[in-house]
Structure formats: C-alpha cells, structure tokens
Design an enzyme around this catalytic site. Structure first.
Site, short mmCIF file in Angstrom:
data_model
loop_
_atom_site.label_atom_id
_atom_site.label_comp_id
_atom_site.label_asym_id
_atom_site.label_seq_id
_atom_site.Cartn_x
_atom_site.Cartn_y
_atom_site.Cartn_z
N ALA A 1 -8.08 2.06 8.86
CA ALA A 1 -7.57 1.18 9.90
C ALA A 1 -6.06 1.20 10.04
O ALA A 1 -5.51 0.70 11.02
CB ALA A 1 -8.02 -0.26 9.64
N GLU B 1 0.84 -1.20 0.00
CA GLU B 1 0.00 0.00 0.00
C GLU B 1 0.87 1.24 0.00
O GLU B 1 0.63 2.20 -0.74
CB GLU B 1 -0.91 0.01 1.23
CG GLU B 1 -2.06 -0.96 1.19
CD GLU B 1 -3.02 -0.69 2.31
OE1 GLU B 1 -3.74 0.33 2.25
OE2 GLU B 1 -3.05 -1.48 3.28
#
Length: 297
Positions: free
Chosen positions: A203, A172
C-alpha cells in the site's frame, strides 16, 4: 517490507548495549521493549529471543529471532530466524476483528514451538501494522489492534507497552535503510558510504537515503528529515512514506479503482489482463472485483 523487521529487532537488542537515539517529535516505539535485566553484562554467553509480527497489507508475518551475546559489552549476534506467514492481512478482516486476531494466535503457536519454555516470560512480542491498516478508518483499525492486544495478553510472552500499534511510515523507511546498510557493512568500520533504499510494499513505498550535500538538506521539507545516533555516529536521513504508491495500490490505480465509491457489484476491467480472468482483491477494507475484457480489445 519483511527485511525491516530484522533491523527492528537488531536495534532493540542494540539499545541494551550501545547508544541508539532518535531525534523526532514522538517517542520511538521500541523504547523499553528490552529490559536491562535481559541483557546481562556479567556472563560470557547470553541467548535472547524476540518475536516480531509484521502486519502488512498483503499478509501477516512472524519473525522469531535468536540473538547470542558472546562477549559482555558487545553487540549480540543474530544466530537464527524462524519465519512464517498467513494470508490475507489484518486489513482484510476489517469487519471481523476477532477473526483477524485469530490469525495472529495461529502464528503465536510457531513462537511457542521455537522458543524454550524457560525463556517465554522474558521474550518480548511486538506487532507493528503498516500501510494496510493506515488506510482503514481509525475506529475499525483500532478494533483490529484491540483484539490482537487481547491475544497477546493471554500469551505467555512479555508484552511491552505499545506492543501493538500502527507504525509510522517514516520508521518503516528508517528500519529498511538500517537493515541494508548494516548487512552490507556500511554502519560499522570506517566506511563513509551508504546506500539508499526504496521499500516497495503493498500500500505504500518508503524512500530513504543519507543526503550528501547541504543544499539537499536545506531544500528538504522538515518533516522528511530524521536525525539519530548509532554506533557513535550521527545520521541525518531523508525518509518519507508515500501512501497509496505500493504495488497493490498501483495495480488498483491502473484499473481506475482507487477512491471510487460504490464498488460493490462493479467489476473493473482492463485489456492488459487475461480475457478469462475474474478475480477480487481486498484492499483498505474494500473488496474490488476485476478482470479482463472478454472481447480482448
């Protein structure tokens, strides 16, 4: 995190026409997604499509990309993007995996309406889940992914191996870094300067940058460094995903709600919230009720 997926598909296409190599223990998830037959080298113009699902903690988003390779041997150009999303995210369907997969089916209809039927069989479709599913128990997360795979198999699109999975947090960060630096022109030309990225999700938070000093590399934990080659240049990045430090997780932490057992029937309250507020969040497969303090203290 949505900007990361633009870079993801850019790299998928780029892998057909230039060398992009990652040096990590695991195989890169996008290897083999674009077949060589999808990147013709003997035509002047070729249109490619790609479908990327971003299954985040707050919602599921679809990105339908259109690339045009105008000159053989050169990178395709991103011509357009169609975006749509649904809420809540897959993790909210932790106990109803089939119902969660139906939200993906809904978004697949957007792709069918956006891509010419003649290109369906050679248009890859990929779903990568992020921290929302990483926080779920393994068995329940895999049940959700299984149902999504079944939806993909029934679709008319090209389904690569490992097309549905939970993305490693480090990737990511890498993809967000590539996105920002490509769009600002730092990855092509003779520029030696790059910018670091802080990718704040629901999150987790990813921090990625190109260290400038050898001392930084020496003091960085080995698992936080990733080396890859792109555009005839080697990059050695610091990247790490801090699970539990996303926006949604931080909000729950301020209420003292994270890692609390027996949340059912309990309302977490804070004087920082409006007195009249009564609401709920579903996070990591757990429903949290929260609100303000009616006395206003």
């Amino acid at each position: 995190m949505a900007t990361s997926w633009g870079a993801a598909f850019f790299m998928l296409v780029a892998s057909c026409v230039c060398s992009t190599t990652f040096h990590r223990d695991q195989q890169t998830w996008f290897e083999g997604v674009f077949l060589s037959s999808m990147c013709p080298i003997n035509v002047s113009t070729s249109t490619l499509y790609g479908i990327m699902f971003d299954a985040g903690s707050t919602g599921t988003r679809i990105h339908v990309y259109t690339f045009v390779q105008k000159i053989a041997g050169q990178l395709p150009v991103l011509e357009g993007e169609i975006f749509d999303s649904v809420k809540p995210g897959l993790s909210a369907f932790v106990d109803q995996p089939k119902q969660g997969a139906e939200t993906v089916q809904e978004l697949l209809e957007v792709a069918k309406d956006s891509i010419p039927r003649s290109h369906w069989k050679r248009t890859p479709v990929v779903l990568k889940a992020t921290a929302g599913l990483r926080l779920l128990p393994e068995q329940k997360a895999q049940a959700l992914l299984f149902e999504v795979k079944e939806i993909f198999k029934k679709s008319p699109f090209l389904v690569p191996n490992d097309s549905v999975s939970i993305m490693d947090g480090s990737y990511e960060g890498i993809l967000a870094w590539i996105t920002v630096n490509f769009l600002t022109g730092q990855l092509h030309g003779h520029s030696q300067e790059t910018v670091g990225t802080l990718d704040l999700g629901g999150a987790s938070t990813q921090i990625t940058f190109l260290p400038q000093f050898q001392k930084t590399l020496e003091q960085t934990p080995r698992g936080y460094l990733t080396s890859f080659e792109m555009f005839n240049r080697t990059y050695k990045l610091y990247t790490h995903s801090y699970l539990g430090f996303g926006l949604k997780a931080a909000r729950l932490a301020t209420l003292g709600a994270l890692e609390t057992e027996g949340t059912e029937g309990h309302t977490f309250r804070s004087a920082c919230l409006p007195r009249w507020l009564e609401a709920e969040w579903i996070f990591g497969g757990v429903k949290y009720q929260y609100g303000g303090i009616q006395e206003g203290k």
